[in-house]
Design a protein around this motif. Structure first.
Motif, PDB file in Angstrom:
ATOM      1  N   ALA A 249       4.095  -3.968  37.407  1.00 47.78           N
ATOM      2  CA  ALA A 249       3.206  -4.851  36.628  1.00 47.78           C
ATOM      3  C   ALA A 249       2.027  -3.747  35.861  1.00 47.78           C
ATOM      4  O   ALA A 249       1.829  -2.755  36.417  1.00 47.78           O
ATOM      5  N   HIS A 250       1.869  -4.219  34.663  1.00 50.03           N
ATOM      6  CA  HIS A 250       1.016  -3.173  33.599  1.00 50.03           C
ATOM      7  C   HIS A 250      -0.089  -4.078  33.278  1.00 50.03           C
ATOM      8  O   HIS A 250      -0.045  -5.401  33.015  1.00 50.03           O
ATOM      9  N   ARG A 251      -1.315  -3.571  33.215  1.00 42.36           N
ATOM     10  CA  ARG A 251      -2.476  -4.153  32.668  1.00 42.36           C
ATOM     11  C   ARG A 251      -3.283  -3.319  31.682  1.00 42.36           C
ATOM     12  O   ARG A 251      -3.026  -2.106  31.692  1.00 42.36           O
ATOM     13  N   ASN A 252      -3.581  -3.782  30.492  1.00 42.10           N
ATOM     14  CA  ASN A 252      -4.204  -3.301  29.335  1.00 42.10           C
ATOM     15  C   ASN A 252      -5.584  -2.516  29.867  1.00 42.10           C
ATOM     16  O   ASN A 252      -5.993  -1.687  29.030  1.00 42.10           O
ATOM     17  N   PHE A 253      -6.275  -2.809  30.985  1.00 44.63           N
ATOM     18  CA  PHE A 253      -7.582  -2.558  31.233  1.00 44.63           C
ATOM     19  C   PHE A 253      -7.467  -0.968  31.381  1.00 44.63           C
ATOM     20  O   PHE A 253      -8.402  -0.241  30.926  1.00 44.63           O
TER      21      PHE A 253
ATOM     22  N   GLU B 289      -6.542  -7.964  32.310  1.00 39.15           N
ATOM     23  CA  GLU B 289      -5.721  -8.090  31.218  1.00 39.15           C
ATOM     24  C   GLU B 289      -4.298  -7.620  31.459  1.00 39.15           C
ATOM     25  O   GLU B 289      -3.633  -6.923  30.734  1.00 39.15           O
ATOM     26  N   TRP B 290      -3.787  -8.425  32.514  1.00 42.73           N
ATOM     27  CA  TRP B 290      -2.469  -8.181  32.863  1.00 42.73           C
ATOM     28  C   TRP B 290      -1.574  -8.644  31.697  1.00 42.73           C
ATOM     29  O   TRP B 290      -1.639  -9.411  31.179  1.00 42.73           O
ATOM     30  N   ARG B 291      -0.415  -7.599  31.518  1.00 42.68           N
ATOM     31  CA  ARG B 291       0.505  -7.924  30.148  1.00 42.68           C
ATOM     32  C   ARG B 291       1.810  -7.837  30.508  1.00 42.68           C
ATOM     33  O   ARG B 291       2.572  -8.667  30.479  1.00 42.68           O
ATOM     34  N   GLY B 292       2.264  -6.697  31.002  1.00 42.18           N
ATOM     35  CA  GLY B 292       3.737  -6.172  31.115  1.00 42.18           C
ATOM     36  C   GLY B 292       4.279  -6.379  32.686  1.00 42.18           C
ATOM     37  O   GLY B 292       3.568  -6.520  33.470  1.00 42.18           O
ATOM     38  N   LEU B 293       5.366  -7.068  32.779  1.00 40.46           N
ATOM     39  CA  LEU B 293       6.008  -7.443  34.226  1.00 40.46           C
ATOM     40  C   LEU B 293       7.561  -7.096  34.017  1.00 40.46           C
ATOM     41  O   LEU B 293       8.081  -7.607  33.222  1.00 40.46           O
ATOM     42  N   ALA B 294       7.995  -6.425  34.967  1.00 40.02           N
ATOM     43  CA  ALA B 294       9.508  -6.314  35.264  1.00 40.02           C
ATOM     44  C   ALA B 294       9.719  -6.305  36.706  1.00 40.02           C
ATOM     45  O   ALA B 294       9.034  -5.718  37.691  1.00 40.02           O
ATOM     46  N   VAL B 295      11.043  -6.585  37.143  1.00 43.30           N
ATOM     47  CA  VAL B 295      11.534  -6.491  38.589  1.00 43.30           C
ATOM     48  C   VAL B 295      12.921  -5.865  38.365  1.00 43.30           C
ATOM     49  O   VAL B 295      13.820  -6.504  37.721  1.00 43.30           O
ATOM     50  N   GLY B 296      13.032  -4.957  39.420  1.00 46.40           N
ATOM     51  CA  GLY B 296      14.326  -4.201  39.235  1.00 46.40           C
ATOM     52  C   GLY B 296      14.324  -3.183  40.254  1.00 46.40           C
ATOM     53  O   GLY B 296      13.302  -3.049  40.925  1.00 46.40           O
ATOM     54  N   ASN B 297      15.306  -2.636  40.463  1.00 47.00           N
ATOM     55  CA  ASN B 297      15.802  -1.708  41.682  1.00 47.00           C
ATOM     56  C   ASN B 297      15.356  -0.112  41.011  1.00 47.00           C
ATOM     57  O   ASN B 297      16.170   0.560  40.594  1.00 47.00           O
ATOM     58  N   LEU B 298      14.049   0.146  41.133  1.00 42.53           N
ATOM     59  CA  LEU B 298      13.603   1.242  40.483  1.00 42.53           C
ATOM     60  C   LEU B 298      14.126   2.667  41.377  1.00 42.53           C
ATOM     61  O   LEU B 298      14.426   3.749  40.783  1.00 42.53           O
ATOM     62  N   ASP B 299      14.069   2.597  42.706  1.00 43.83           N
ATOM     63  CA  ASP B 299      14.516   3.696  43.481  1.00 43.83           C
ATOM     64  C   ASP B 299      15.691   3.783  44.081  1.00 43.83           C
ATOM     65  O   ASP B 299      15.991   4.734  44.717  1.00 43.83           O
TER      66      ASP B 299
END
Length: 742
Positions: A641-645, A622-632
C-alpha cells in the motif's frame, strides 16, 4: 557480471591502470564481502590486492622479470617508493617522469585497509585461509596474517605521502585542521604536474580520510583518529549549510572558490563523512559526524542536485548545467561523466529514499545508455556493488519513460492474454483513453497487440484482468466514470485478431457513481474468475460473476463508511493460501479508525465479511496505490500500500485476523505521487511476482524483490552462489532479520 571472480587490471604492468580502475574493482569486492561475508569475494580481493602490492613502484623487481617484463619505477625525484606513480596525469600527458598522486594511493589502499579492519574485528575470520595458489603474495595464508601484512603495506604508503600532510589552527575555533597538498619543487626537482603545492581538492582529502578510518578500525591507533579528525575539521570549515534547503554546500577545492563540486567528485567527498558516521567514529566521546550531518548531505542530493525525479543538476549548488534524464535533454557541452552518481547510494543507509532516487537514474534508458554499467569500465563493478549492497526491499528491473506526464494513468492489471506461462500487463490512461498490453523485454517493455483508443472523455477509473470466459486466457474489465450515463459503467474487453475489442458492457450508471476501482479474482466457486467494482457514491462493492461471456451481478455490499470517506483503490489476492481470493480496499477517511487497509473474505453469495484491517492512520495519509501479490516467493500473497503523505510503500502480510507490517520501501515524494500498481509473474524463471507501477510523470517502472543470499564464511560451495540457477533456496530477506551465519 563475473566481477566476483574477475582480477580486473590487477595484473597489469601499467601503473596508470591502478589509479582508478583496479582500486574501484577492489573497493567493489570488499564492499560485497562486508555485505555478504561470502568467501568468493574475499578470495578474489586477496588475489587482486596481492597483485597490486607486487606492482608497487618499489616492489616490482621481486616479480619474475622474464614473465612480467617489468622493473621498479622511480618518481620524478628519483625515489622508488610505496606508491603507484604514473606520468599519465602530468602537465604533458603520458610524458616525462612519474608522479604518485595522493588520491590514487588512497583509492588503492582503501580496500586493503577496509579488508584488514573487517578481519581484525571478527575473530571467526582469523583462521580462514586464502584459496590463492602460488606464486600469489598471499597464497594459502590465513586471513589474520594477510590483514596484518596489509596494515604494514598501507602504513608504508601513508609514510610515502607524509611530507604532503599539513596542519594549522582553524581560524574559527580551537580545532586543528589537516589536509594534503600536492608536492612542490624541492631543490631542482619540480613535480611534472599542473597544480604544484596546491591544497588537494576536497574529494581527495576524503579519499585519504576513508583510509584513515579503516586503519583506525584495524589498529585502534589514536594517531589515525587524530589525523582523520583533522581532515574532518578541514572539510567542515569549508562546508556551508544552506538554511533554506537544510543541505550542505561546498566547492571543489580551496584554490578556486567559484569552481563547484560536480556530482561525481562530490560523491567521493561525502564518502569520508559517511564512513565516520557508519562506523561510529568518536573523538572525545562525541561522534565526528552525526545524524544531522547525514541529513544535510542527503538533502544536498535530494533537494539541491536532484530536486525532482529523473532531473539532475551537474553539482553541489551548481544549476548551470542540467540533465533531464526522462526526456534526454542535457545542457550543451555538458559531460555525461560529470553526472555519475553511484557513490551517493551510501547515504541510503541514513535516508532510505536516496536508494530509489539514485537507482531511478540507473534504471532509465537515457542514463544507462550514456553511463553504462554493463562493461568493464572502471566504475562498472563498483556501481553494481553499491547498488547491490544498499538495496532494501525492491529494485527497478524494467523502465519505460517515453510516456508523457499528461498520461493520467488510471489502471494496470496482470493477465495471461495469450494463455502463455507468464503474465503480461494491461494499462489504461485518460489522456487519450488508450488501453494497451505490454510485457518485459530487455530492460524495457514490448507492446502488443494493437492498443484500443477510446478518446479522452471516458474518465477511466481502473482496469482488471482474469479468465472470465473459462478459455484459459485473460479478458479485461474497464471501469468508466463517463459524464454521459449511456457510457458510464463496466466494459468487458478481449483480444481478437491481435486487437483489443469490446465483448460486452454494462452502462447506464449515474454520473455521480464516482467509481473507485475494479479487481478480479477467484471469489465465487465455479472455476472461472469473477470481478468486483467499487464506487464511492454510496461506498459499495458489487460482486459479479460470468455466465458464459455475460457478466451478472451477484451481490452489492454496502460498506457503511463514515461520511466523506473515499475508497482509494481496490485489489485482490490469495492472502491465506486457501482456495479463494480475498478483497483488499484502501480507504481515505476523516475518521482515523477507518483510514487504511481493509481485508474481506467473500462467500459464494457475494457477501463480503471483514477479516482484518490496518487502520488508525492520520487523515493526511492520502492513500493512493495498492497491489496484492507474491513479493517474497513464499506462495502466499502480500499487500503493498502506498500513500502520498510520505512516499512509502508499506508491505503487509495476513496472519489470521491481523495484518503484520513486514517491510517498507522509501521513495522521494514526487517519485511515487499518485502511483498506480499491480503485481504479476512476468518472469517465469522467478518464484516471486514483480511489481508494475505507473508514475504520475508518465513512466512505467517494474520492480522485483531484492535477492539477498547469506552464506557461511568457510563455505565455497557453488550452491551458495545465487546466480547458479537464479532460484536460490533463500530468495528474499525482507521477511527475516539479516544476520550473518558465522
Amino acid at each position: 557480471m563475473g566481477y566476483d571472480v574477475h582480477l580486473g587490471y590487477s595484473e597489469s604492468g601499467n601503473q596508470t591502470d591502478f589509479s582508478w580502475a583496479t582500486s574501484a574493482h577492489m573497493e567493489a569486492l570488499v564492499l560485497m564481502y562486508e555485505k555478504t561475508h561470502d568467501p568468493k569475494y574475499a578470495n578474489t580481493l586477496i588475489r587482486c590486492m596481492g597483485n597490486v602490492i607486487d606492482r608497487r613502484d618499489d616492489l616490482r623487481d621481486l616479480l619474475n622479470l622474464q614473465q612480467f617484463g617489468i622493473s621498479n619505477i622511480s618518481d620524478y625525484r628519483g625515489i622508488s617508493g610505496a606508491a603507484w606513480s604514473t606520468n599519465h596525469y602530468n602537465t604533458t600527458e603520458d610524458s616525462g617522469d612519474t608522479y604518485a598522486h595522493m588520491v590514487h594511493s588512497a583509492n588503492i589502499t582503501y580496500p586493503m585497509a577496509k579488508f584488514a579492519a573487517i578481519v581484525k574485528k571478527d575473530l571467526t575470520l582469523h583462521n580462514l585461509k586464502s584459496d590463492s595458489i602460488p606464486p600469489g603474495r598471499y597464497a594459502g595464508k590465513k586471513y589474520l596474517i594477510i590483514a596484518n601484512d596489509l596494515i604494514d603495506r598501507v602504513k608504508e604508503t601513508l609514510l610515502y605521502h607524509a611530507d604532503q600532510w599539513h596542519t594549522e589552527s582553524s581560524p574559527n575555533s580551537n580545532n586543528i585542521i589537516g589536509y594534503y597538498k600536492e608536492r612542490d619543487s624541492i631543490n631542482v626537482d619540480s613535480p611534472p604536474i599542473k597544480h604544484k603545492g596546491i591544497i588537494s581538492p576536497f574529494n581527495m582529502q576524503s579519499s585519504m580520510g576513508r583510509v584513515l578510518v579503516q586503519m583506525y578500525r584495524a589498529t585502534d591507533d589514536v594517531e589515525y583518529l587524530k589525523q582523520l579528525n583533522q581532515i574532518a575539521n578541514f572539510l567542515k570549515l569549508n562546508t556551508v549549510l544552506d538554511p533554506n534547503l537544510g543541505a550542505n554546500t561546498w566547492k571543489y577545492w580551496k584554490k578556486n572558490a567559484l569552481l563547484p563540486d560536480d556530482i561525481s567528485h562530490a560523491g567521493l567527498t561525502i564518502a569520508f563523512p559517511y564512513e565516520c558516521w557508519k562506523y561510529g567514529i568518536l573523538m572525545g566521546g562525541n561522534l565526528i559526524y552525526t545524524d544531522s550531518d547525514m541529513k544535510a548531505y542527503s538533502n544536498t542530493l535530494a533537494k539541491d542536485i536532484s530536486s525532482s525525479p529523473l532531473f539532475i543538476h551537474v553539482g553541489v549548488g551548481d544549476h548551470s548545467k542540467s540533465w533531464d534524464v526522462k526526456s534526454g535533454a542535457i545542457t550543451p557541452e555538458a559531460s555525461f561523466d560529470n553526472y555519475i552518481s553511484y557513490r551517493w547510494l551510501c547515504l541510503s543507509d541514513y535516508d532510505r529514499k536516496i536508494y530509489q532516487l539514485v537507482d531511478d537514474f540507473y534504471a532509465a534508458k537515457n542514463y544507462y545508455t550514456k553511463i553504462p554499467i554493463n562493461n568493464l569500465s572502471y566504475y562498472s563493478s563498483l556501481t553494481i556493488a553499491l547498488l547491490a549492497a544498499h538495496e532494501k526491499l525492491i529494485v527497478p528491473t524494467h523502465t519505460d519513460h517515453e510516456w508523457g506526464a499528461a498520461s493520467d494513468w488510471k489502471g494496470v492489471a496482470n493477465g495471461r492474454f495469450y494463455g502463455e506461462a507468464k503474465d503480461e500487463f494491461v494499462v489504461i490512461r485518460n489522456f487519450d483513453g488508450m488501453i494497451g498490453i505490454m510485457k518485459p523485454q530487455g530492460r524495457m517493455f514490448y507492446k502488443f497487440p494493437n492498443p484500443k483508443v477510446y478518446g479522452n472523455s471516458f474518465d477511466w477509473r481502473g482496469i482488471a484482468a482474469g479468465d472470465f470466459f473459462g478459455d484459459n486466457k485473460s479478458e479485461m474489465i474497464a471501469l468508466s466514470n463517463h459524464s454521459n450515463n449511456a457510457d458510464n459503467g463496466i466494459y468487458v474487453l478481449k483480444i481478437e485478431n491481435n486487437n483489443i475489442i469490446e465483448s460486452d458492457k454494462i452502462t447506464g450508471w449515474g454520473t455521480q457513481s464516482d467509481w473507485a476501482g475494479v479487481a478480479a479474482g477467484n471469489f465465487i466457486s465455479g472455476g472461472k474468475d469473477d470481478f468486483i467494482v467499487a464506487r464511492n457514491y454510496n461506498t459499495e462493492v458489487i460482486v459479479y460473476k460470468f455466465n458464459g461471456t455475460t457478466a451478472q451481478p451477484v451481490y452489492s455490499n454496502a460498506l457503511n463508511l463514515p461520511a466523506n470517506s473515499k475508497i482509494a483503490a481496490v485489489a485482490s489476492g490469495n492472502l491465506d493460501n486457501e482456495d479463494k481470493d480475498e478483497i483488499v480496499l484502501l480507504v481515505n477517511s476523516p475518521d482515523a479508525a477507518y483510514s487504511g487497509i481493509h481485508v474481506y473474505d467473500i462467500d459464494d453469495n457475494g457477501i463480503m465479511t471483514k477479516i482484518a484491517e490496518r487502520t488508525n492512520w492520520g487523515p493526511a495519509s492520502e492513500w493512493r496505490g495498492l497491489a496484492v501479490g507474491n513479493l517474497d516467493g513464499s506462495g502466499v500473497d502480500e499487500i503493498i500500500a502506498h500513500r502520498n503523505f510520505d512516499g512509502e510503500y508499506n508491505v503487509y502480510k495476513l496472519n489470521g485476523n491481523i495484518l503484520n507490517g513486514v517491510g517498507s520501501e522509501s521513495f522521494p515524494l514526487l517519485q511515487t505521487e499518485d502511483n498506480v500498481m499491480c503485481f504479476g509473474n512476468f518472469d517465469s524463471s522467478s518464484q516471486n511476482e514483480e511489481l508494475v507501477t505507473l508514475r504520475k510523470d508518465g513512466g512505467i517502472v517494474m520492480f522485483s524483490a531484492a535477492k539477498v543470499i547469506k552464506s557461511t564464511p568457510n563455505s565455497n560451495k557453488s550452491s551458495d552462489d545465487p546466480c547458479q540457477n537464479e532460484l536460490p533456496n533463500e530468495l528474499f530477506s525482507f521477511l527475516k532479520p539479516v544476520r550473518f551465519n558465522k
